[in-house]
Design a protein around this motif. Structure first.
Motif, PDB file in Angstrom:
ATOM      1  N   GLY A  90       0.800  -1.219   0.000  1.00 29.43           N
ATOM      2  CA  GLY A  90       0.000   0.000   0.000  1.00 29.43           C
ATOM      3  C   GLY A  90       0.832   1.268   0.000  1.00 29.43           C
ATOM      4  N   GLN A  92       2.677   2.587   2.211  1.00 30.40           N
ATOM      5  CA  GLN A  92       2.566   3.390   3.435  1.00 30.40           C
ATOM      6  C   GLN A  92       2.963   2.540   4.639  1.00 30.40           C
ATOM      7  OE1 GLN A  92      -1.461   4.683   3.934  1.00 30.40           O
ATOM      8  NE2 GLN A  92      -2.308   2.637   3.804  1.00 30.40           N
ATOM      9  N   PHE A  99       1.589   7.886  10.384  1.00 32.20           N
ATOM     10  CA  PHE A  99       1.612   7.180   9.112  1.00 32.20           C
ATOM     11  C   PHE A  99       2.320   8.000   8.048  1.00 32.20           C
ATOM     12  CE2 PHE A  99      -1.400   4.678  11.329  1.00 32.20           C
ATOM     13  CZ  PHE A  99      -1.211   3.403  10.816  1.00 32.20           C
ATOM     14  N   HIS A 100       3.109   7.306   7.250  1.00 37.76           N
ATOM     15  CA  HIS A 100       3.876   7.924   6.170  1.00 37.76           C
ATOM     16  C   HIS A 100       3.416   7.336   4.854  1.00 37.76           C
ATOM     17  CE1 HIS A 100       6.729   9.625   9.080  1.00 37.76           C
ATOM     18  NE2 HIS A 100       6.562   8.483   9.717  1.00 37.76           N
ATOM     19  N   LYS A 101       3.007   8.197   3.944  1.00 37.53           N
ATOM     20  CA  LYS A 101       2.567   7.778   2.613  1.00 37.53           C
ATOM     21  C   LYS A 101       3.750   7.911   1.664  1.00 37.53           C
ATOM     22  CE  LYS A 101      -0.838   6.813  -0.318  1.00 37.53           C
ATOM     23  NZ  LYS A 101      -0.815   5.439  -0.669  1.00 37.53           N
ATOM     24  N   ARG A 108       0.231  -0.681  -6.434  1.00 41.71           N
ATOM     25  CA  ARG A 108      -0.072   0.183  -5.284  1.00 41.71           C
ATOM     26  C   ARG A 108       1.008   0.124  -4.216  1.00 41.71           C
ATOM     27  NH1 ARG A 108      -5.761  -0.831  -2.969  1.00 41.71           N
ATOM     28  NH2 ARG A 108      -4.380  -2.177  -1.819  1.00 41.71           N
ATOM     29  N   ASN A 109       2.075  -0.639  -4.459  1.00 42.91           N
ATOM     30  CA  ASN A 109       3.128  -0.850  -3.467  1.00 42.91           C
ATOM     31  C   ASN A 109       4.404  -0.086  -3.812  1.00 42.91           C
ATOM     32  OD1 ASN A 109       1.464  -2.884  -2.213  1.00 42.91           O
ATOM     33  ND2 ASN A 109       2.024  -4.199  -3.921  1.00 42.91           N
TER      34      ASN A 109
END
Length: 147
Positions: A90, A92, A99-101, A108-109
């Motif tokens: 994902g 993140q 949380f870090h995006k 999506r990875n």
């Protein structure tokens, strides 16, 4: 009885150009029939030549014919992976509830450090000791790749 090997020799085989103001080169370490070629583009192993049981020399590394081919590589042949190895699902992660995006580069990875991982940067040749080794370094700045 120990077998005594001849010394390893490091030589710059070629300077192949510049990228973002940094020189990209191909380097070779040699000892007898054993040789290894490396480039500071992605701290990448280009070839490893070894004799087989019959003494025939052959390259045992999967690689590309030129360093330029590594610029759009998605196989990670011979280069350093990172800032992380493998996938971050994902793109993140969380540390202590924060949380870090990240920017995905594998569906999506995030794979092997993202769009500009350690295999996609020019490493400095910090030092080499003739007949011994080469040391590559890379200073990843705070916030590089968005984290």
């Amino acid at each position: 009885m120990a077998k005594i090997l001849p010394p390893i020799f490091l030589l710059v085989v070629a300077t192949i150009g510049f990228s973002n103001g940094h020189e990209v080169g191909i380097f070779e370490l040699k000892r007898g029939d054993f040789s290894i070629q490396l480039t500071n583009y992605g701290a990448t192993i280009l070839s490893v030549i070894l004799p087989d049981k019959n003494g025939k020399l052959d390259d045992i590394i999967l690689s590309f014919p030129s360093v330029d081919d590594f610029r759009n590589d998605t196989t990670y042949f011979g280069n350093i992976v990172g800032r992380v190895a493998n996938r971050i699902g994902g793109a993140q992660f969380g540390i202590n509830g924060v949380f870090h995006k990240l920017i995905p580069n594998n569906g999506r990875n995030l794979l092997h450090g993202g769009k500009r991982g350690f295999g996609d940067v020019i490493w400095k040749v910090k030092s080499y000791v003739k007949n011994s080794h080469i040391t590559f370094t890379y200073d990843s700045f705070d916030g590089e790749q968005g984290v």
